[in-house]
Design an enzyme around this catalytic site. Structure first.
Site, short mmCIF file in Angstrom:
data_model
loop_
_atom_site.label_atom_id
_atom_site.label_comp_id
_atom_site.label_asym_id
_atom_site.label_seq_id
_atom_site.Cartn_x
_atom_site.Cartn_y
_atom_site.Cartn_z
N GLN A 133 -8.79 -7.06 -10.48
CA GLN A 133 -9.36 -5.69 -9.90
C GLN A 133 -9.06 -4.53 -10.52
OE1 GLN A 133 -9.61 -4.83 -5.57
NE2 GLN A 133 -7.85 -3.42 -6.50
N HIS A 159 0.75 -1.49 -0.53
CA HIS A 159 -0.51 -0.02 -0.23
C HIS A 159 0.55 1.13 -0.05
CE1 HIS A 159 -2.84 -3.25 2.30
NE2 HIS A 159 -3.68 -2.81 1.63
P1 AMP Z 1 -6.22 -3.84 -0.05
O1 AMP Z 1 -6.56 -2.89 1.22
O2 AMP Z 1 -5.83 -5.09 -0.33
O3 AMP Z 1 -8.00 -3.77 -0.91
O4 AMP Z 1 -5.35 -3.14 -1.73
C1 AMP Z 1 -5.66 -1.80 -2.15
C2 AMP Z 1 -4.59 -1.60 -3.26
O5 AMP Z 1 -3.25 -1.52 -2.29
C3 AMP Z 1 -5.62 -2.26 -4.24
O6 AMP Z 1 -4.94 -1.44 -5.54
C4 AMP Z 1 -3.77 -3.38 -4.01
O7 AMP Z 1 -4.03 -3.82 -5.43
C5 AMP Z 1 -3.33 -2.96 -3.35
N1 AMP Z 1 -2.29 -3.73 -3.33
C6 AMP Z 1 -2.35 -4.79 -2.27
N2 AMP Z 1 -1.42 -5.91 -2.14
C7 AMP Z 1 -0.17 -5.19 -2.82
C8 AMP Z 1 1.22 -5.75 -2.93
N3 AMP Z 1 1.59 -6.74 -2.06
N4 AMP Z 1 2.01 -4.66 -3.57
C9 AMP Z 1 1.17 -3.78 -4.08
N5 AMP Z 1 0.16 -3.60 -4.09
C10 AMP Z 1 -0.17 -4.15 -3.51
#
Ligand code: AMP
Length: 319
Positions: free
Chosen positions: A173, A46
């Site tokens: 997504q 994030h």
């Molecule tokens: P989430 O809180 O899981 O809904 O994720 C929020 C954003 O962070 C989304 O765009 C995810 O794709 C991104 N995200 C989550 N994990 C990672 C990661 N390991 N590397 C890059 N982006 C991530």
């Protein structure tokens, strides 16, 4: 919320109207706004999105909202990690002025008509991106992308960002939101940032917090399997079924080892799939290299469902 200590330099809003007032002041100042939607439990993945946004925009806003509409009644909505204080401290650790604002809205305000996890009982307005939402993740989670597209639409309307940032970690997504932004004419430019991994290759995820140490070790089989398929693809293997078979063998080997541990948990492949880089159509035979492909998987490690992917020769991820 009252017990939350807000780091200096970050504005935290619980009410949409208050956020909008702040957003108007950014506009009046002729400054640009980048936006990172999250469900909180922030990790380096994030934070990398926030840093990318700050490179391109004057201000960066995040939302932290565990979105009920993307959870099935059987899923982990109530146990999903909620760590607002730690999240704010991590944002503050990025340095003064990196994250300007965090919107932490209430479910009742985001879903004025209420939100029932049972889709047949839902009321109100929902957004669905047809053609991209029902394969891969959409097989096990048929209403997931409807929930995601709906909440991201709401947030784009609220935040009105010039730029919005997503992680490749959730590749389907990215495809869904890219088409939604195009179809609904949102005046927002989407950016996709690479997956952040730990030093062993495990893709960072808020759900990794559910893993016990031995599960964390065997969760490495996902990235190992992907890397192996990538290597074969780069060496010239072009048959999707053959590639999936070799990737499956690596997960199955890990699963056998886990079962020998006798710890009372196992691994189970939900899917390993290769899909076209221009529309996520499932490929079974020849991979058309001019379109590129996405190799993705979902694997249960114990009861935790992990996802990971690699994109090979996919040119059209950025708008
Ligand atoms: P989430 O809180 O899981 O809904 O994720 C929020 C954003 O962070 C989304 O765009 C995810 O794709 C991104 N995200 C989550 N994990 C990672 C990661 N390991 N590397 C890059 N982006 C991530």
């Amino acid at each position: 919320m009252n017990s939350i200590k807000i780091p200096s330099g970050i504005k935290v809003f619980n009410k949409i109207a208050d956020f909008r007032q702040w957003r108007r002041s950014i506009l009046m100042d002729n400054k640009t706004l980048g936006y990172v939607p999250t469900m909180g439990a922030l990790h380096q993945g994030h934070l990398a999105l926030v840093s990318s946004a700050k490179k391109q925009c004057d201000h960066v806003a995040l939302s932290i909202f565990v979105n009920p509409a993307q959870f099935a009644p059987t899923e982990d909505l109530h146990t999903y990690p909620r760590t607002l204080q730690e999240d704010l401290d991590k944002l503050s650790g990025l340095g003064e002025g990196v994250a300007s604002a965090v919107l932490v809205p209430q479910v009742e305000e985001m879903y004025p008509a209420g939100i029932n996890l049972d889709v047949s009982k839902q009321k109100g307005t929902f957004v669905e991106v047809l053609g991209l939402s029902h394969q891969l993740e959409g097989i096990t989670r048929p209403n997931f992308f409807r929930g995601v597209a709906t909440v991201v639409s709401k947030f784009i309307n609220i935040v009105q960002p010039e730029h919005i940032y997503f992680g490749q970690k959730d590749i389907q997504q990215c495809f869904v939101i890219r088409d939604m932004i195009r179809d609904l004419h949102f005046p927002t430019q989407m950016h996709i940032c690479p997956t952040v991994r730990d030093s062993n290759g495990l893709a960072l995820s808020s759900r990794n917090a559910y893993l016990i140490p031995s599960q964390k070790k065997y969760a490495l089989a996902l990235s190992q399997s992907l890397r192996h398929m990538e290597k074969l693809y780069k060496a010239g293997e072009n048959n999707a079924t053959e590639l999936v078979k070799t990737g499956t063998d690596i997960i199955e080997k890990a699963k056998k080892e886990v079962e020998q541990l006798n710890e009372g948990w196992s691994m189970r492949i939900d899917y390993i799939s290769i899909n076209s880089g221009n529309g996520l159509k499932e490929l079974k035979d020849n991979i058309p290299r001019e379109d590129g492909c996405v190799i993705s998987m979902a694997v249960f490690v114990g009861t935790t469902r992990l996802i990971d992917n690699i994109c090979l020769d996919v040119k059209e991820l950025e708008q």
